[in-house]
Design a protein around this motif. Structure first.
Motif, PDB file in Angstrom:
ATOM      1  N   VAL A  75      57.364  50.539  38.168  1.00  0.00           N
ATOM      2  CA  VAL A  75      57.678  51.106  36.850  1.00  0.00           C
ATOM      3  C   VAL A  75      57.653  52.630  36.921  1.00  0.00           C
ATOM      4  O   VAL A  75      57.164  53.212  37.888  1.00  0.00           O
ATOM      5  N   ALA A  76      58.205  53.251  35.873  1.00  0.00           N
ATOM      6  CA  ALA A  76      58.271  54.714  35.833  1.00  0.00           C
ATOM      7  C   ALA A  76      58.300  55.176  34.387  1.00  0.00           C
ATOM      8  O   ALA A  76      58.584  54.399  33.470  1.00  0.00           O
ATOM      9  N   GLY A  77      58.032  56.461  34.213  1.00  0.00           N
ATOM     10  CA  GLY A  77      58.226  57.084  32.906  1.00  0.00           C
ATOM     11  C   GLY A  77      59.661  57.604  32.823  1.00  0.00           C
ATOM     12  O   GLY A  77      60.122  58.300  33.730  1.00  0.00           O
ATOM     13  N   ASP A 153      51.505  63.500  41.745  1.00  0.00           N
ATOM     14  CA  ASP A 153      50.204  62.862  41.519  1.00  0.00           C
ATOM     15  C   ASP A 153      49.720  63.162  40.105  1.00  0.00           C
ATOM     16  O   ASP A 153      48.638  63.713  39.896  1.00  0.00           O
ATOM     17  N   GLN A 154      50.559  62.795  39.143  1.00  0.00           N
ATOM     18  CA  GLN A 154      50.274  63.019  37.727  1.00  0.00           C
ATOM     19  C   GLN A 154      50.898  61.892  36.912  1.00  0.00           C
ATOM     20  O   GLN A 154      52.060  61.565  37.158  1.00  0.00           O
ATOM     21  N   PHE A 155      50.133  61.352  35.954  1.00  0.00           N
ATOM     22  CA  PHE A 155      50.745  60.466  34.965  1.00  0.00           C
ATOM     23  C   PHE A 155      51.274  61.388  33.865  1.00  0.00           C
ATOM     24  O   PHE A 155      50.503  62.044  33.172  1.00  0.00           O
ATOM     25  N   VAL A 156      52.570  61.452  33.722  1.00  0.00           N
ATOM     26  CA  VAL A 156      53.183  62.392  32.777  1.00  0.00           C
ATOM     27  C   VAL A 156      53.145  61.780  31.371  1.00  0.00           C
ATOM     28  O   VAL A 156      53.632  60.673  31.154  1.00  0.00           O
ATOM     29  N   ALA A 157      52.539  62.509  30.460  1.00  0.00           N
ATOM     30  CA  ALA A 157      52.427  62.019  29.080  1.00  0.00           C
ATOM     31  C   ALA A 157      52.555  63.217  28.138  1.00  0.00           C
ATOM     32  O   ALA A 157      51.713  63.441  27.273  1.00  0.00           O
ATOM     33  N   CYS A 173      63.665  59.884  36.138  1.00  0.00           N
ATOM     34  CA  CYS A 173      62.377  59.282  35.792  1.00  0.00           C
ATOM     35  C   CYS A 173      61.257  59.923  36.602  1.00  0.00           C
ATOM     36  O   CYS A 173      61.514  60.597  37.603  1.00  0.00           O
ATOM     37  N   ALA A 174      60.029  59.710  36.124  1.00  0.00           N
ATOM     38  CA  ALA A 174      58.849  60.239  36.809  1.00  0.00           C
ATOM     39  C   ALA A 174      57.944  59.087  37.204  1.00  0.00           C
ATOM     40  O   ALA A 174      57.694  58.175  36.403  1.00  0.00           O
ATOM     41  N   GLU A 175      57.496  59.129  38.457  1.00  0.00           N
ATOM     42  CA  GLU A 175      56.505  58.154  38.919  1.00  0.00           C
ATOM     43  C   GLU A 175      55.621  58.842  39.953  1.00  0.00           C
ATOM     44  O   GLU A 175      55.638  60.070  40.043  1.00  0.00           O
ATOM     45  N   VAL A 198      61.681  51.344  33.360  1.00  0.00           N
ATOM     46  CA  VAL A 198      60.979  52.291  32.487  1.00  0.00           C
ATOM     47  C   VAL A 198      59.934  51.559  31.644  1.00  0.00           C
ATOM     48  O   VAL A 198      60.255  50.686  30.845  1.00  0.00           O
ATOM     49  N   SER A 199      58.660  51.937  31.865  1.00  0.00           N
ATOM     50  CA  SER A 199      57.560  51.353  31.090  1.00  0.00           C
ATOM     51  C   SER A 199      57.191  52.231  29.898  1.00  0.00           C
ATOM     52  O   SER A 199      56.502  51.773  28.970  1.00  0.00           O
ATOM     53  N   ASP A 200      57.619  53.501  29.927  1.00  0.00           N
ATOM     54  CA  ASP A 200      57.268  54.469  28.869  1.00  0.00           C
ATOM     55  C   ASP A 200      58.200  55.655  29.037  1.00  0.00           C
ATOM     56  O   ASP A 200      58.885  55.762  30.047  1.00  0.00           O
ATOM     57  N   THR A 201      58.209  56.537  28.056  1.00  0.00           N
ATOM     58  CA  THR A 201      59.090  57.698  28.192  1.00  0.00           C
ATOM     59  C   THR A 201      58.278  58.976  28.407  1.00  0.00           C
ATOM     60  O   THR A 201      58.711  60.076  28.049  1.00  0.00           O
ATOM     61  N   ALA A 202      57.111  58.823  29.029  1.00  0.00           N
ATOM     62  CA  ALA A 202      56.306  59.940  29.538  1.00  0.00           C
ATOM     63  C   ALA A 202      55.932  60.955  28.449  1.00  0.00           C
ATOM     64  O   ALA A 202      55.702  62.128  28.738  1.00  0.00           O
ATOM     65  N   ASP A 203      55.859  60.477  27.212  1.00  0.00           N
ATOM     66  CA  ASP A 203      55.540  61.367  26.090  1.00  0.00           C
ATOM     67  C   ASP A 203      54.156  61.037  25.534  1.00  0.00           C
ATOM     68  O   ASP A 203      53.341  60.415  26.214  1.00  0.00           O
ATOM     69  N   ALA A 205      53.243  58.852  23.552  1.00  0.00           N
ATOM     70  CA  ALA A 205      53.004  57.405  23.459  1.00  0.00           C
ATOM     71  C   ALA A 205      52.907  56.749  24.834  1.00  0.00           C
ATOM     72  O   ALA A 205      52.766  55.526  24.945  1.00  0.00           O
ATOM     73  N   ALA A 206      52.979  57.547  25.892  1.00  0.00           N
ATOM     74  CA  ALA A 206      53.116  56.985  27.241  1.00  0.00           C
ATOM     75  C   ALA A 206      51.967  56.058  27.618  1.00  0.00           C
ATOM     76  O   ALA A 206      52.186  54.998  28.205  1.00  0.00           O
ATOM     77  N   GLU A 207      50.751  56.453  27.267  1.00  0.00           N
ATOM     78  CA  GLU A 207      49.615  55.634  27.694  1.00  0.00           C
ATOM     79  C   GLU A 207      49.683  54.239  27.056  1.00  0.00           C
ATOM     80  O   GLU A 207      49.532  53.223  27.737  1.00  0.00           O
ATOM     81  N   ASP A 209      52.367  52.761  25.686  1.00  0.00           N
ATOM     82  CA  ASP A 209      53.559  52.042  26.151  1.00  0.00           C
ATOM     83  C   ASP A 209      53.370  51.514  27.564  1.00  0.00           C
ATOM     84  O   ASP A 209      53.745  50.383  27.872  1.00  0.00           O
ATOM     85  N   PHE A 210      52.788  52.353  28.430  1.00  0.00           N
ATOM     86  CA  PHE A 210      52.567  51.951  29.821  1.00  0.00           C
ATOM     87  C   PHE A 210      51.768  50.656  29.862  1.00  0.00           C
ATOM     88  O   PHE A 210      52.119  49.704  30.574  1.00  0.00           O
ATOM     89  N   ARG A 211      50.677  50.607  29.073  1.00  0.00           N
ATOM     90  CA  ARG A 211      49.841  49.395  29.075  1.00  0.00           C
ATOM     91  C   ARG A 211      50.595  48.204  28.491  1.00  0.00           C
ATOM     92  O   ARG A 211      50.467  47.082  28.950  1.00  0.00           O
TER      93      ARG A 211
HETATM   94  N1  ADE Z   1      54.642  55.407  35.971  1.00  0.00           N
HETATM   95  C1  ADE Z   1      54.943  54.821  34.791  1.00  0.00           C
HETATM   96  N2  ADE Z   1      54.942  55.713  33.802  1.00  0.00           N
HETATM   97  C2  ADE Z   1      54.631  56.911  34.352  1.00  0.00           C
HETATM   98  C3  ADE Z   1      54.455  58.207  33.833  1.00  0.00           C
HETATM   99  N3  ADE Z   1      54.599  58.448  32.540  1.00  0.00           N
HETATM  100  N4  ADE Z   1      54.118  59.204  34.706  1.00  0.00           N
HETATM  101  C4  ADE Z   1      53.970  58.943  36.013  1.00  0.00           C
HETATM  102  N5  ADE Z   1      54.105  57.731  36.555  1.00  0.00           N
HETATM  103  C5  ADE Z   1      54.444  56.714  35.740  1.00  0.00           C
END
Ligand code: ADE
Length: 241
Positions: A75-77, A153-157, A173-175, A198-203, A205-207, A209-211
Motif C-alpha cells: 500500500v501507499a499514500g 523513512d517517513q509516514f507522510v500525513a 505516491c509515497a511509501e 492507495v490506502s490513504d492520501t497522506a494528509d 486523515a492518513a493515519e 485511513d491507513f488503518r
Molecule cells: N504507506 C501507506 N501510506 C503511507 C503514507 N501516507 N506515507 C508513507 N508510507 C505509506
C-alpha cells in the motif's frame, strides 16, 4: 530462476501466500522466505518489515539467493491529486524523497555517487503490471496510474508535504521501501517493478485511513501482482527466464 515478490507488512503478503502452491521454506537468514508457484510462475515470497533499510537488506538477500527479478508490492499514500483510496500505482521509476545532500550541491533526493535521481522500472515488468492494474481497476471501478514512487523513512500525513512531493519529484505516491529495492536492483542489474494500492492520501486523515483501508488496498495490489505473474507466464514461461 524465481521472481521475488516482496512486501513490507504481513497483510500485504497474506493474499499471495494463500494462493501460492507448493510452498517450501528457503534459507535466507535472517528473513523468512518461502518458494512456491503463483499463476504458474516460480516465486520467492518474503516480508521485509517497514522502511528502506529492511527493504534493501531483503532485496540483497533474495538476489543473492538467485532471484532474477523483483516485484515490490503493498500500500501507499496517494500524492498525485487524481488518486483516491483504492486506486493503483505502477512504478515508472522510484526516488528516495528523504535523501537531502543539497548542502553539498546535490539536487533533492539524489544519492551522491548514483548516476540517476530515480531508478527506472523494467519496461516489460512495467507493461505487464500496468496491463494487470488496468484490468483490476476497471473491474473495481477505480483508477490505475503509471507514475513515480517516492520512498522515505517517513509516514507522510501532511498535505503540505504531499504538495511538495508532487511539485519537487512529480511523485504519484509515497511509501517507505520501493526506492531502496530499486537501488539494490540497479546495482545488480536486476529488473524490478513496484505495485502499490492507495490506502490513504497522506494528509491529516492518513493515519485513520491507513488503518481502515490497508487490507482492502493490499488485496487490490495482490490482484495486480497475480495479473502481472499471469502475463509473465504467458510470455516467458514458469521460470520467468
Ligand atoms: N504507506 C501507506 N501510506 C503511507 C503514507 N501516507 N506515507 C508513507 N508510507 C505509506
Amino acid at each position: 530462476m524465481p521472481i521475488a515478490v516482496i512486501a513490507a507488512m504481513p497483510e500485504e503478503l497474506a493474499g499471495l501466500r494463500s494462493v501460492a502452491e507448493r510452498l517450501e521454506p528457503v534459507a535466507a537468514h535472517p528473513f523468512a522466505v518461502v518458494r512456491g508457484r503463483i499463476e504458474g510462475v516460480d516465486v520467492l515470497l518474503a516480508e521485509c518489515g517497514i522502511g528502506k533499510v529492511n527493504a534493501a537488506a531483503l532485496t540483497q538477500a533474495l538476489l543473492g539467493s538467485g532471484a532474477q527479478r523483483v516485484i515490490m508490492t503493498g500500500v501507499a499514500g496517494g500524492v498525485d491529486p487524481r488518486l483516491a483510496v483504492g486506486d493503483i500505482v505502477v512504478s515508472v521509476d522510484a526516488v528516495q524523497h528523504d535523501v537531502d545532500v543539497r548542502a553539498l550541491g546535490y539536487e533533492a533526493g539524489r544519492v551522491p555517487g548514483e548516476a540517476l535521481l530515480a531508478w527506472p522500472a523494467d519496461p516489460l515488468l512495467h507493461a505487464f503490471a500496468l496491463a494487470a492494474a488496468t484490468e483490476v481497476a476497471a473491474e473495481a471501478g477505480v483508477r490505475a496510474l503509471s507514475g513515480r514512487v517516492a520512498s522515505g523513512d517517513q509516514f507522510v500525513a501532511d498535505p503540505e508535504r504531499v504538495a511538495a512531493l508532487f511539485a519537487e519529484f512529480g511523485a504519484a505516491c509515497a511509501e517507505m521501501e520501493g526506492a531502496a529495492v530499486a537501488q539494490v536492483c540497479a546495482r545488480w542489474g536486476a529488473p524490478f517493478v513496484i505495485v502499490r494500492s492507495v490506502s490513504d492520501t497522506a494528509d491529516h486523515a492518513a493515519e485513520v485511513d491507513f488503518r481502515a483501508f490497508t487490507v482492502l488496498a493490499a488485496d487490490r495490489s495482490v490482484a495486480v501482482v497475480r495479473g502481472t505473474l499471469r502475463r509473465v507466464h504467458a510470455s516467458v514461461g514458469a521460470d520467468g527466464a
